[in-house]
Write a protein that holds these residues in place. Structure first.
Motif, PDB file in Angstrom:
ATOM      1  N   ALA A   1      32.270 -11.089   5.108  1.00 49.13           N
ATOM      2  CA  ALA A   1      32.658  -9.692   5.313  1.00 49.13           C
ATOM      3  C   ALA A   1      31.825  -9.058   6.419  1.00 49.13           C
ATOM      4  N   GLY A   2      30.506  -9.220   6.357  1.00 49.80           N
ATOM      5  CA  GLY A   2      29.651  -8.636   7.375  1.00 49.80           C
ATOM      6  C   GLY A   2      29.816  -9.292   8.735  1.00 49.80           C
ATOM      7  N   ALA A   3      29.899 -10.622   8.754  1.00 52.47           N
ATOM      8  CA  ALA A   3      30.039 -11.338  10.021  1.00 52.47           C
ATOM      9  C   ALA A   3      31.357 -11.008  10.702  1.00 52.47           C
TER      10      ALA A   3
ATOM     11  N   ALA B   1      46.103 -24.220   4.131  1.00 52.08           N
ATOM     12  CA  ALA B   1      44.986 -24.543   5.018  1.00 52.08           C
ATOM     13  C   ALA B   1      43.672 -24.401   4.266  1.00 52.08           C
ATOM     14  N   ARG B   2      42.602 -24.814   4.937  1.00 46.87           N
ATOM     15  CA  ARG B   2      41.258 -24.604   4.398  1.00 46.87           C
ATOM     16  C   ARG B   2      40.310 -24.331   5.556  1.00 46.87           C
ATOM     17  N   VAL B   3      39.194 -23.670   5.213  1.00 46.01           N
ATOM     18  CA  VAL B   3      38.181 -23.330   6.200  1.00 46.01           C
ATOM     19  C   VAL B   3      36.816 -23.559   5.573  1.00 46.01           C
ATOM     20  N   ASP B   4      35.863 -23.992   6.367  1.00 48.10           N
ATOM     21  CA  ASP B   4      34.504 -24.194   5.889  1.00 48.10           C
ATOM     22  C   ASP B   4      33.763 -22.860   5.974  1.00 48.10           C
ATOM     23  N   GLY B   5      33.352 -22.323   4.829  1.00 43.75           N
ATOM     24  CA  GLY B   5      32.743 -20.998   4.803  1.00 43.75           C
ATOM     25  C   GLY B   5      31.495 -20.892   5.654  1.00 43.75           C
TER      26      GLY B   5
ATOM     27  N   ARG C   1      31.252 -18.470   8.941  1.00 37.96           N
ATOM     28  CA  ARG C   1      30.198 -17.458   9.097  1.00 37.96           C
ATOM     29  C   ARG C   1      29.445 -17.671  10.407  1.00 37.96           C
ATOM     30  N   ALA C   2      29.040 -18.916  10.659  1.00 40.89           N
ATOM     31  CA  ALA C   2      28.294 -19.205  11.885  1.00 40.89           C
ATOM     32  C   ALA C   2      29.122 -18.879  13.118  1.00 40.89           C
TER      33      ALA C   2
END
Length: 359
Positions: free
Chosen positions: A18-20, A154-158, A162-163
């Motif tokens: 959320a912040g990123a 789909a999928r995403v690496d959290g 973030r990075a």
């Protein structure tokens, strides 16, 4: 703090998704952004499975509309990150399987999805398949399942997401500081004795959001919910294109690139800020996984991650300017949907802060 539409500098507290995402969206609009993060154990973004497949959800109304729009936003996000040299957030459109041993349960999911498909830009082809075809797609799957395949799942690496968002924000000039931010009774944010000056403040501290807001005498309807999620490895097996598996239950299975299958997750409401792996949680996660995919029984247990989800008291997250506190915004309360919703909501909040007509 200034009111909406007048901020030229913003302090974002929290660097989870959320912040990123908010920081990236503000920075690319030309706002001077500082991101502060306390590095607390249990950040939900670092533990989440990252499944992007809202269309089979039993939720409806405003929550589903936001959930679906957030999934459809990912191609735009990926393009915007690529423009500043961020090329990998662990995103792969490998499909999704809805499975259940009761045909009626899959029938109901198929009906929901068919009604939603015309408005879902990224859903792809949806088709009913037999048990053998489902096992071809996800070999550890058990026998006797009715199945529905959604090509657009789909999928995403959290952690990679973030990075990537933070790198994108920094490419647009954002700054990062480490430490716990305290809001004084005067509303001025500080890390230790250092004042952090900005025209506006975004509190995106996930499960810890109310701890940040406490000194303002404010609260949003968010509490921590522990989620334990276990990572398994199938040595020598190429899992990168396996679909995520949804047994129409709170648990799931999702494959990643390095012979890894992630299974989970517990939903431990009332956990507080206890980010431990527990025996009961580990047992539940593995039992649920093996009930669907007994072929994982010989997989190596790599690790169990724990995330403290920012659970909303209702369905919708708390997003927008904090009532009675001009220039203070909140972005929290996504529960288990943060890795899907976070990027779009961060962009929408940035648009609100910058004001109508911003680039």
């Amino acid at each position: 703090m200034s009111g909406a539409g007048t901020a030229s500098s913003v302090l974002v507290i929290g660097s989870g998704v959320a912040g990123a995402a908010t920081a990236f969206a503000l920075a690319r609009r030309g706002i001077a952004v500082t991101v502060a993060d306390a590095g607390l154990t249990g950040r939900a973004t670092d533990a989440g499975a990252g499944i992007i497949q809202p269309w089979s959800s039993v939720a409806d109304g405003d929550f589903y509309e936001l959930y679906s729009a957030s999934a459809d936003y990912y191609p735009e996000l990926i393009q915007r990150l690529a423009e500043v040299g961020v090329d990998d957030i662990g995103f792969r459109r490998s499909g999704a399987l809805i499975v259940n041993r009761e045909a009626s349960v899959v029938d109901a999911a198929e009906e929901r999805i068919a009604a939603r498909a015309p408005q879902a830009r990224t859903i792809g082809v949806v088709r009913r398949i037999d048990a053998a075809s489902a096992r071809d797609l996800f070999p550890p799957l058990g026998d006797g399942f009715h199945a529905l395949h959604i090509a657009g799942g789909a999928r995403v690496d959290g952690r990679a997401l973030r990075a990537g968002l933070l790198a994108g924000a920094q490419a647009h000039g954002a700054q990062r500081v480490d430490g716990t931010v305290f809001l004084g009774a005067d509303g001025v944010p500080r890390i230790e004795e250092r004042e952090l000056h900005a025209d506006a403040l975004v509190v995106a501290a996930g499960a810890w959001t109310n701890r940040v807001l406490d000194r303002l005498g404010a609260r949003v309807p968010v509490e921590p919910q522990r989620g334990q999620i276990t990572h398994l490895r199938l040595d020598g097996v190429d899992t990168r294109d396996w679909p995520s598996v949804h047994p129409v239950a709170p648990h799931y299975l999702v494959a990643f690139d390095d012979s890894r299958v992630v299974v989970g997750a517990t939903r431990e409401t009332g956990s507080g800020f206890d980010a431990r792996v527990t025996a009961a949680g580990q047992q539940q996660v593995l039992a649920d996984a093996l009930s669907v995919a007994p072929g994982l029984a010989d997989a190596t247990v790599i690790e169990t991650r724990v995330g403290l989800r920012p659970l909303p008291e209702g369905e919708l997250p708390s997003v927008g300017e904090l009532e009675g506190h001009p220039g203070v915004y909140v972005n929290a309360g996504f529960g288990a949907a943060g890795l899907t919703m976070g990027p779009l909501v961060g962009d929408l909040l940035a648009e609100q802060i910058v004001g109508a007509g911003a680039a």
